[in-house]
Design a protein around this motif. Structure first.
Motif, mmCIF file in Angstrom:
data_model
loop_
_atom_site.group_PDB
_atom_site.id
_atom_site.type_symbol
_atom_site.label_atom_id
_atom_site.label_comp_id
_atom_site.label_asym_id
_atom_site.label_seq_id
_atom_site.Cartn_x
_atom_site.Cartn_y
_atom_site.Cartn_z
ATOM 1 N N ILE A 314 0.839 -1.195 0.000
ATOM 2 C CA ILE A 314 0.000 0.000 0.000
ATOM 3 C C ILE A 314 0.877 1.248 0.000
ATOM 4 O O ILE A 314 1.831 1.350 0.755
ATOM 5 N N GLU A 315 0.540 2.206 -0.853
ATOM 6 C CA GLU A 315 1.300 3.450 -0.933
ATOM 7 C C GLU A 315 0.448 4.658 -0.556
ATOM 8 O O GLU A 315 0.929 5.784 -0.583
ATOM 9 N N GLN A 316 -0.818 4.428 -0.243
ATOM 10 C CA GLN A 316 -1.709 5.531 0.097
ATOM 11 C C GLN A 316 -2.902 4.985 0.873
ATOM 12 O O GLN A 316 -3.157 3.784 0.867
ATOM 13 N N ALA A 317 -3.621 5.882 1.531
ATOM 14 C CA ALA A 317 -4.780 5.475 2.334
ATOM 15 C C ALA A 317 -6.034 5.297 1.482
ATOM 16 O O ALA A 317 -7.087 4.948 1.996
ATOM 17 N N HIS A 318 -5.918 5.550 0.177
ATOM 18 C CA HIS A 318 -7.086 5.527 -0.707
ATOM 19 C C HIS A 318 -8.139 6.525 -0.231
ATOM 20 O O HIS A 318 -9.330 6.288 -0.346
ATOM 21 N N ASN A 319 -7.647 7.625 0.297
ATOM 22 C CA ASN A 319 -8.471 8.762 0.681
ATOM 23 C C ASN A 319 -7.525 9.948 0.847
ATOM 24 O O ASN A 319 -6.706 9.971 1.772
ATOM 25 N N GLY A 320 -7.619 10.912 -0.062
ATOM 26 C CA GLY A 320 -6.678 12.027 -0.042
ATOM 27 C C GLY A 320 -6.737 12.866 1.208
ATOM 28 O O GLY A 320 -5.715 13.394 1.668
ATOM 29 N N TYR A 321 -7.911 12.982 1.816
ATOM 30 C CA TYR A 321 -8.068 13.799 3.018
ATOM 31 C C TYR A 321 -7.405 13.129 4.217
ATOM 32 O O TYR A 321 -6.739 13.787 5.027
ATOM 33 N N ILE A 322 -7.564 11.818 4.316
ATOM 34 C CA ILE A 322 -6.899 11.072 5.397
ATOM 35 C C ILE A 322 -5.391 11.092 5.199
ATOM 36 O O ILE A 322 -4.630 11.256 6.159
ATOM 37 N N PHE A 368 -12.695 12.398 -6.333
ATOM 38 C CA PHE A 368 -11.680 11.355 -6.509
ATOM 39 C C PHE A 368 -10.965 11.057 -5.197
ATOM 40 O O PHE A 368 -10.655 9.909 -4.881
ATOM 41 N N ASN A 369 -10.732 12.112 -4.408
ATOM 42 C CA ASN A 369 -9.946 11.953 -3.183
ATOM 43 C C ASN A 369 -10.717 11.357 -2.014
ATOM 44 O O ASN A 369 -10.147 11.158 -0.946
ATOM 45 N N PHE A 370 -11.986 11.040 -2.208
ATOM 46 C CA PHE A 370 -12.723 10.317 -1.179
ATOM 47 C C PHE A 370 -12.387 8.822 -1.197
ATOM 48 O O PHE A 370 -12.490 8.146 -0.169
ATOM 49 N N THR A 371 -11.977 8.305 -2.350
ATOM 50 C CA THR A 371 -11.653 6.880 -2.432
ATOM 51 C C THR A 371 -10.240 6.617 -2.967
ATOM 52 O O THR A 371 -9.778 5.479 -2.949
ATOM 53 N N GLU A 372 -9.554 7.634 -3.452
ATOM 54 C CA GLU A 372 -8.162 7.522 -3.899
ATOM 55 C C GLU A 372 -7.409 8.735 -3.376
ATOM 56 O O GLU A 372 -7.991 9.604 -2.731
ATOM 57 N N THR A 373 -6.122 8.797 -3.657
ATOM 58 C CA THR A 373 -5.321 9.936 -3.204
ATOM 59 C C THR A 373 -4.644 10.618 -4.381
ATOM 60 O O THR A 373 -3.982 9.963 -5.186
ATOM 61 N N SER A 374 -4.835 11.942 -4.474
ATOM 62 C CA SER A 374 -4.089 12.703 -5.476
ATOM 63 C C SER A 374 -3.487 13.974 -4.869
ATOM 64 O O SER A 374 -2.540 14.522 -5.417
ATOM 65 N N PHE A 375 -4.016 14.437 -3.722
ATOM 66 C CA PHE A 375 -3.486 15.648 -3.107
ATOM 67 C C PHE A 375 -2.004 15.479 -2.766
ATOM 68 O O PHE A 375 -1.636 14.642 -1.945
ATOM 69 N N MET A 376 -1.153 16.258 -3.425
ATOM 70 C CA MET A 376 0.293 16.249 -3.171
ATOM 71 C C MET A 376 0.868 14.827 -3.180
ATOM 72 O O MET A 376 1.758 14.499 -2.401
ATOM 73 N N TYR A 377 0.358 14.011 -4.098
ATOM 74 C CA TYR A 377 0.791 12.616 -4.141
ATOM 75 C C TYR A 377 1.714 12.391 -5.329
ATOM 76 O O TYR A 377 1.254 12.298 -6.470
ATOM 77 N N TYR A 378 3.005 12.320 -5.050
ATOM 78 C CA TYR A 378 4.007 12.118 -6.096
ATOM 79 C C TYR A 378 3.671 12.984 -7.302
ATOM 80 O O TYR A 378 3.475 14.175 -7.210
ATOM 81 N N VAL A 382 -4.203 13.716 -11.746
ATOM 82 C CA VAL A 382 -5.394 14.421 -11.245
ATOM 83 C C VAL A 382 -4.986 15.693 -10.501
ATOM 84 O O VAL A 382 -5.565 16.767 -10.707
ATOM 85 N N TRP A 383 -3.978 15.592 -9.651
ATOM 86 C CA TRP A 383 -3.491 16.742 -8.881
ATOM 87 C C TRP A 383 -2.919 17.795 -9.811
ATOM 88 O O TRP A 383 -3.181 18.997 -9.659
ATOM 89 N N PHE A 384 -2.148 17.363 -10.805
ATOM 90 C CA PHE A 384 -1.519 18.299 -11.734
ATOM 91 C C PHE A 384 -2.575 19.074 -12.525
ATOM 92 O O PHE A 384 -2.511 20.297 -12.658
ATOM 93 N N VAL A 385 -3.573 18.362 -13.056
ATOM 94 C CA VAL A 385 -4.622 19.016 -13.840
ATOM 95 C C VAL A 385 -5.442 19.952 -12.957
ATOM 96 O O VAL A 385 -5.843 21.039 -13.380
ATOM 97 N N PHE A 386 -5.700 19.531 -11.724
ATOM 98 C CA PHE A 386 -6.420 20.382 -10.764
ATOM 99 C C PHE A 386 -5.704 21.723 -10.603
ATOM 100 O O PHE A 386 -6.326 22.790 -10.677
ATOM 101 N N LEU A 387 -4.398 21.684 -10.399
ATOM 102 C CA LEU A 387 -3.622 22.904 -10.203
ATOM 103 C C LEU A 387 -3.605 23.759 -11.461
ATOM 104 O O LEU A 387 -3.753 24.983 -11.409
ATOM 105 N N LEU A 388 -3.445 23.114 -12.591
ATOM 106 C CA LEU A 388 -3.280 23.833 -13.849
ATOM 107 C C LEU A 388 -4.559 24.530 -14.308
ATOM 108 O O LEU A 388 -4.498 25.535 -15.013
#
Length: 404
Positions: A314-322, A368-378, A382-388
């Motif tokens: 596992i590399e993430q909690a599968h929840n970006g907020y957690i 997406f971040n309720f079931t996966e992680t993209s916030f500041m994740y490598y 999804v995170w990149f497009v969000f910022l852009l």
């Protein structure tokens, strides 16, 4: 020689950006020494490019005030390295995020809206080809044990890529009826491959902006903006009143009362992760909680047996907020919420001009971040497009944007 190289790269920035994004994704997917070497070479070149364009970065920060909120989040992430038990790993992963911050700032200042769309569309389709290639020829990648196969792992990743392409293409400024129809087909494919999160997320992110567009006919934009601001502030107020007094009850629910099987096993991950959190307010240090391939993670140490061997990968909690809570604590979550709030207002402003894409991408990232992680994740697409697409100051739309 150095100046000539930088000049040539600057003249073909679209190619440079594309190459960098592909190398990031390849590194995270395949993780071969050769690809790692390519990544470090490109990172060095790109860092040199950014240093040579310091004026461009300054201009971008002046034009796009929301970059300062992203910078604030990055500053807190950097400070958290000092209390990380694995500071070297935290620093290594922070470098990705800081480079992304500067990359977004530079891209916003040097590429027009249309050019950014072209680069990203090509990028997404290359990601799709790479992922399909991996599924066909390297199905063992992502093998996690206990019935969690490599194909299951890639099903989720493939669904995520399809969701991004469908939402991005549907609201693209150059989207035709055929392309919109193709976007809907991609969502149907998500359903048939069993990527439930991607299917529901993409569907909501296309339907909600369209629905809001019709609602706008009955309400003035300023009234809508006022309601959003009021509800956002009210929600933040309620959260910061409840959390300090009821944090133990909230954590107890997620640690002890949350059904382990919820959302295909995510309940077990969330419970184990939160029960291992030592510092609620400042976290464990940036991206140091999950230590896959570096050492056994905190969760794996207490969870590994014949039934839970899959925790080792596992590399993430599968929840970006957690994950943000684990990594940067409540303070980091507050800075993230501040960024989310500012980008929402920004997305609604561009919505006023008839461009639905930023709002749809904002929704995609939040859901997406309720079931996966993209916030500041490598390097998360999804995170990149969000910022852009939610960071730019759309109040000052250029001629390139007026028609969207």
């Amino acid at each position: 020689m150095y100046k000539q190289l930088i000049k040539k790269v600057n003249n073909n920035q679209m190619f440079m950006f594309s190459l960098l994004f592909f190398s990031f994704f390849l590194h995270l997917q395949l993780r071969t020494p050769l690809n790692g070497m390519l990544l470090y070479i490109l990172l060095s070149l790109f860092s040199a490019l950014l240093l040579a364009n310091a004026k461009s970065l300054k201009q971008s920060f002046r034009k796009n005030s929301n970059l300062n909120y992203l910078l604030l989040l990055n500053v807190w992430a950097f400070l958290s390295i000092s209390w990380s038990e694995i500071s070297v790993l935290s620093l290594y992963r922070f470098y990705y995020q800081f480079l992304m911050l500067l990359s977004v700032a530079h891209i916003l200042n040097c590429l027009s809206y249309k050019k950014r769309e072209k680069v990203l569309l090509v990028f997404f389709y290359v990601l799709l080809v790479i992922d399909l290639f991996t599924i066909l020829f390297i199905p063992s990648l992502g093998q996690m044990g206990n019935g969690i196969s490599g194909l299951h792992y890639h099903k989720n990743q493939l669904g995520g890529i399809l969701a991004i392409i469908s939402v991005f293409s549907y609201f693209s400024s150059q989207s035709t009826i055929k392309e919109k129809f193709f976007s809907l087909i991609l969502i149907v494919i998500c359903f048939f491959i069993g990527a439930k999160t991607a299917f529901f997320t993409a569907s909501i992110c296309i339907l909600m902006p369209l629905l809001l567009k019709h609602v706008m006919y009955y309400f003035k934009f300023n009234s809508l903006l006022y309601v959003v601001k009021f509800l956002s502030v009210l929600l933040l107020f309620i959260v910061f009143i409840l959390v300090p007094f009821y944090i133990e009850n909230i954590l107890d629910y997620f640690v002890y009362d949350l059904p382990p099987e919820i959302l295909t096993g995510r309940g077990a991950i969330w419970s184990l992760a939160l029960s291992s959190l030592d510092s609620f307010y400042v976290g464990e240090g940036f991206s140091s909680f999950w230590q896959v391939d570096e050492s056994v993670s905190v969760v794996a140490e207490s969870a590994v047996d014949n039934e839970t061997m899959w925790f080792l990968k596992i590399e993430q909690a599968h929840n970006g907020y957690i994950d943000m809570l684990l990594s940067l604590g409540a303070v980091g979550v507050f800075f993230l919420m501040l960024l989310i709030y500012k980008t929402l207002i920004n997305s609604l402003i561009t919505f006023k001009y008839g461009n639905l894409q930023p709002l749809s991408i904002w929704l995609l990232t939040i859901l997406f971040n309720f079931t996966e992680t993209s916030f500041m994740y490598y390097f998360s697409p999804v995170w990149f497009v969000f910022l852009l697409y939610t960071i730019p100051a759309y109040k000052k739309l250029d001629k390139d944007n007026l028609h969207v």
